[in-house]
Motif scaffolding. Structure first.
Motif, PDB file in Angstrom:
ATOM      1  N   VAL A 269      55.573  67.589 -70.027  1.00 24.60           N
ATOM      2  CA  VAL A 269      55.973  67.704 -68.664  1.00 24.60           C
ATOM      3  C   VAL A 269      55.585  68.047 -67.449  1.00 24.60           C
ATOM      4  O   VAL A 269      54.986  68.068 -66.269  1.00 24.60           O
ATOM      5  CB  VAL A 269      57.823  67.829 -68.711  1.00 24.60           C
ATOM      6  N   ALA A 270      55.417  69.292 -67.780  1.00 30.03           N
ATOM      7  CA  ALA A 270      54.857  70.065 -66.213  1.00 30.03           C
ATOM      8  C   ALA A 270      53.664  69.973 -65.504  1.00 30.03           C
ATOM      9  O   ALA A 270      53.404  69.402 -64.741  1.00 30.03           O
ATOM     10  CB  ALA A 270      54.764  71.555 -66.948  1.00 30.03           C
ATOM     11  N   GLY A 271      52.845  69.443 -67.274  1.00 25.00           N
ATOM     12  CA  GLY A 271      51.291  68.278 -65.893  1.00 25.00           C
ATOM     13  C   GLY A 271      51.572  66.866 -65.370  1.00 25.00           C
ATOM     14  O   GLY A 271      51.130  66.710 -64.028  1.00 25.00           O
ATOM     15  N   ILE A 272      52.436  66.586 -65.832  1.00 26.40           N
ATOM     16  CA  ILE A 272      53.404  64.604 -64.922  1.00 26.40           C
ATOM     17  C   ILE A 272      53.841  65.394 -63.703  1.00 26.40           C
ATOM     18  O   ILE A 272      53.489  65.013 -62.548  1.00 26.40           O
ATOM     19  CB  ILE A 272      54.245  64.812 -66.109  1.00 26.40           C
ATOM     20  N   VAL A 273      54.392  66.531 -63.625  1.00 28.53           N
ATOM     21  CA  VAL A 273      54.801  66.764 -62.382  1.00 28.53           C
ATOM     22  C   VAL A 273      54.064  67.235 -61.398  1.00 28.53           C
ATOM     23  O   VAL A 273      54.098  67.095 -60.129  1.00 28.53           O
ATOM     24  CB  VAL A 273      55.931  68.030 -61.812  1.00 28.53           C
ATOM     25  N   ASP A 287      59.883  75.233 -60.481  1.00 21.90           N
ATOM     26  CA  ASP A 287      60.347  75.619 -61.726  1.00 21.90           C
ATOM     27  C   ASP A 287      60.257  74.979 -62.815  1.00 21.90           C
ATOM     28  O   ASP A 287      60.155  75.376 -63.952  1.00 21.90           O
ATOM     29  CB  ASP A 287      62.122  75.820 -61.576  1.00 21.90           C
ATOM     30  N   ILE A 288      60.208  73.600 -62.526  1.00 19.89           N
ATOM     31  CA  ILE A 288      59.871  72.561 -63.377  1.00 19.89           C
ATOM     32  C   ILE A 288      58.209  73.250 -64.097  1.00 19.89           C
ATOM     33  O   ILE A 288      57.483  73.191 -65.340  1.00 19.89           O
ATOM     34  CB  ILE A 288      59.827  71.388 -63.651  1.00 19.89           C
ATOM     35  N   THR A 289      57.090  73.283 -63.711  1.00 18.66           N
ATOM     36  CA  THR A 289      55.714  73.229 -63.649  1.00 18.66           C
ATOM     37  C   THR A 289      55.621  74.701 -64.316  1.00 18.66           C
ATOM     38  O   THR A 289      55.332  75.008 -65.004  1.00 18.66           O
ATOM     39  CB  THR A 289      55.093  73.224 -63.026  1.00 18.66           C
ATOM     40  N   ILE A 290      56.298  75.816 -63.649  1.00 18.81           N
ATOM     41  CA  ILE A 290      56.193  77.788 -64.110  1.00 18.81           C
ATOM     42  C   ILE A 290      56.529  77.192 -64.943  1.00 18.81           C
ATOM     43  O   ILE A 290      55.882  77.751 -66.546  1.00 18.81           O
ATOM     44  CB  ILE A 290      57.122  77.846 -62.897  1.00 18.81           C
ATOM     45  N   HIS A 291      58.365  77.363 -65.565  1.00 20.72           N
ATOM     46  CA  HIS A 291      58.697  77.267 -66.599  1.00 20.72           C
ATOM     47  C   HIS A 291      58.709  76.561 -67.933  1.00 20.72           C
ATOM     48  O   HIS A 291      58.469  76.569 -69.180  1.00 20.72           O
ATOM     49  CB  HIS A 291      60.591  77.299 -66.640  1.00 20.72           C
ATOM     50  N   GLY A 292      58.122  74.800 -67.196  1.00 22.31           N
ATOM     51  CA  GLY A 292      57.858  74.425 -68.360  1.00 22.31           C
ATOM     52  C   GLY A 292      56.470  74.485 -68.863  1.00 22.31           C
ATOM     53  O   GLY A 292      55.726  74.641 -70.404  1.00 22.31           O
ATOM     54  N   ARG A 338      68.470  73.469 -68.101  1.00 20.02           N
ATOM     55  CA  ARG A 338      66.861  74.410 -66.862  1.00 20.02           C
ATOM     56  C   ARG A 338      66.855  72.494 -65.817  1.00 20.02           C
ATOM     57  O   ARG A 338      66.571  72.775 -64.318  1.00 20.02           O
ATOM     58  CB  ARG A 338      66.041  74.890 -67.042  1.00 20.02           C
ATOM     59  N   ALA A 339      66.032  72.086 -66.998  1.00 17.23           N
ATOM     60  CA  ALA A 339      65.439  70.814 -65.931  1.00 17.23           C
ATOM     61  C   ALA A 339      66.203  69.812 -65.533  1.00 17.23           C
ATOM     62  O   ALA A 339      66.527  69.223 -64.714  1.00 17.23           O
ATOM     63  CB  ALA A 339      64.495  70.281 -66.987  1.00 17.23           C
TER      64      ALA A 339
END
Length: 375
Positions: A269-273, A287-292, A338-339
């Protein structure tokens, strides 16, 4: 772990890690102190996370909130990872790396001059690189070379933090964690991954390291390449790691498998973002990249490895217990909430998910202590 003969037949070679226990009393004392430093770094990082969420925190300091990332990644995770590697080397000087990392993060949150804390963290990562190189010289294997590469990413991030804002260094810190964990997975599952595991690991690790470095100077291009590297790494682990094979088992095997699969999902998920946005700017994408990476992937993998790796760190057995499912489940529920808050812009969801993920770390620590005490 295993290597292969020239004819392709697998042959067992010793793991670079240590046996579960170490009889040296002085070593046990140092290890206990360093585990305490890592634990204090975790608690400090969680306090900083609550500050950044804008909710109640035991120490409500904006200065502490700004230190959340480096304290959690270098202070908590770096201390534990380098301590496990120091156990493998069995040299008293090796404990300098986790000691400097733990001490540096504690001084940062305690209000010491920030430059001093940063320097100690940098010194700790340099000591970690030296430790990893010593392990490679003792066992010059591709798996250990990947661990050296991961440590180099941590040192580069810590060094640049002396002159660059931490937000620009997130890909370097992420590369440190992803390369290190991928190397651990390739080592633990090499027999099932096959003889292509190590070459694939080195290729993925090199791509992650180079793209993370590029992202510092060219965020849009480097960020997208780094996101692609994270996605490919996640897909490789989905396909070749033991998670899919063991998820139908029971006990520790199922727990381990679910942790691995969930962690790989959040890395993807983080990679896709990252691929879509390049350099995450808005709160949701950032937030999604860091916490993913650091929570969804990193913490899930730490939970998965706890019964396997932690005995070397703690110097005591850590048997699997069903209660370990609780922090794992709470973590991923919190990540989903959170996401959803990130995607919808609903602040209440974002904060609630953050509080739940903080709770999951506290529950994980409690589960580890309980399992060790009741062994």
């Amino acid at each position: 772990m295993s290597t292969t003969t020239p004819r392709g037949r697998p042959t067992r070679t010793p793991r670079t890690g240590p046996p579960p226990t170490d009889p040296g009393r002085a070593t046990r004392g140092w290890r206990t102190l360093l585990v305490v430093l890592g634990g204090l770094s975790m608690l400090s990082g969680l306090n900083a996370a609550l500050v950044r969420l804008g909710v109640w925190a035991p120490v409500a300091s904006e200065r502490v909130g700004d230190l959340h990332g480096p304290v959690m990644v270098l202070g908590f995770m770096g201390t534990l990872i380098s301590l496990e590697r120091a156990q493998a080397l069995r040299n008293s000087l090796a404990y300098l790396a986790p000691a400097l990392l733990g001490l540096g993060s504690i001084l940062l949150v305690a209000g010491a001059p920030q430059y001093l804390g940063k320097l100690l963290l940098f010194d700790g990562t340099v000591a970690f690189v030296v430790l990893a190189l010593a392990l490679w010289l003792r066992a010059p294997l591709g798996l250990v070379a990947a661990q050296v590469l991961g440590a180099l990413m941590a040192a580069l991030a810590a060094g640049l933090w002396l002159v660059v804002e931490i937000a620009a260094l997130v890909p370097l810190l992420a590369a440190f964690l992803v390369v290190t964990i991928a190397a651990e997975r390739a080592e633990l599952a090499q027999l099932t991954m096959g003889r292509r595991a190590v070459p694939t690991l080195l290729a993925m690790g090199s791509l992650l390291a180079l793209s993370a470095s590029l992202a510092v100077v060219a965020p849009q291009v480097g960020g997208r390449i780094f996101g692609a590297a994270c996605l490919v790494t996640a897909l490789w682990l989905f396909r070749d790691d033991v998670g899919r094979r063991m998820v139908r088992a029971d006990g520790l095997r199922r727990f381990n498998a679910v942790s691995l699969l969930a962690g790989n999902f959040w890395l993807a998920v983080a990679g896709i973002v990252w691929i879509v946005v390049g350099q995450p700017a808005g709160r949701g994408a950032y937030d999604i990249t860091i916490h993913g990476v650091f929570l969804g992937f990193g913490l899930s993998m730490i939970i998965a490895h706890a019964p396997i790796i932690f005995p070397a760190v703690l110097g005591r057995p850590l048997p699997y217990r069903p209660v370990m499912w609780v922090p794992l489940g709470v973590l991923h529920v919190g990540m989903v909430v959170r996401a959803l808050g990130d995607l919808t812009g609903i602040d209440a969801l974002f904060k609630s998910g953050g509080i739940v993920t903080v709770t999951s770390l506290l529950l994980f620590a409690a589960a580890v202590v309980s399992s060790v005490v009741k062994r």
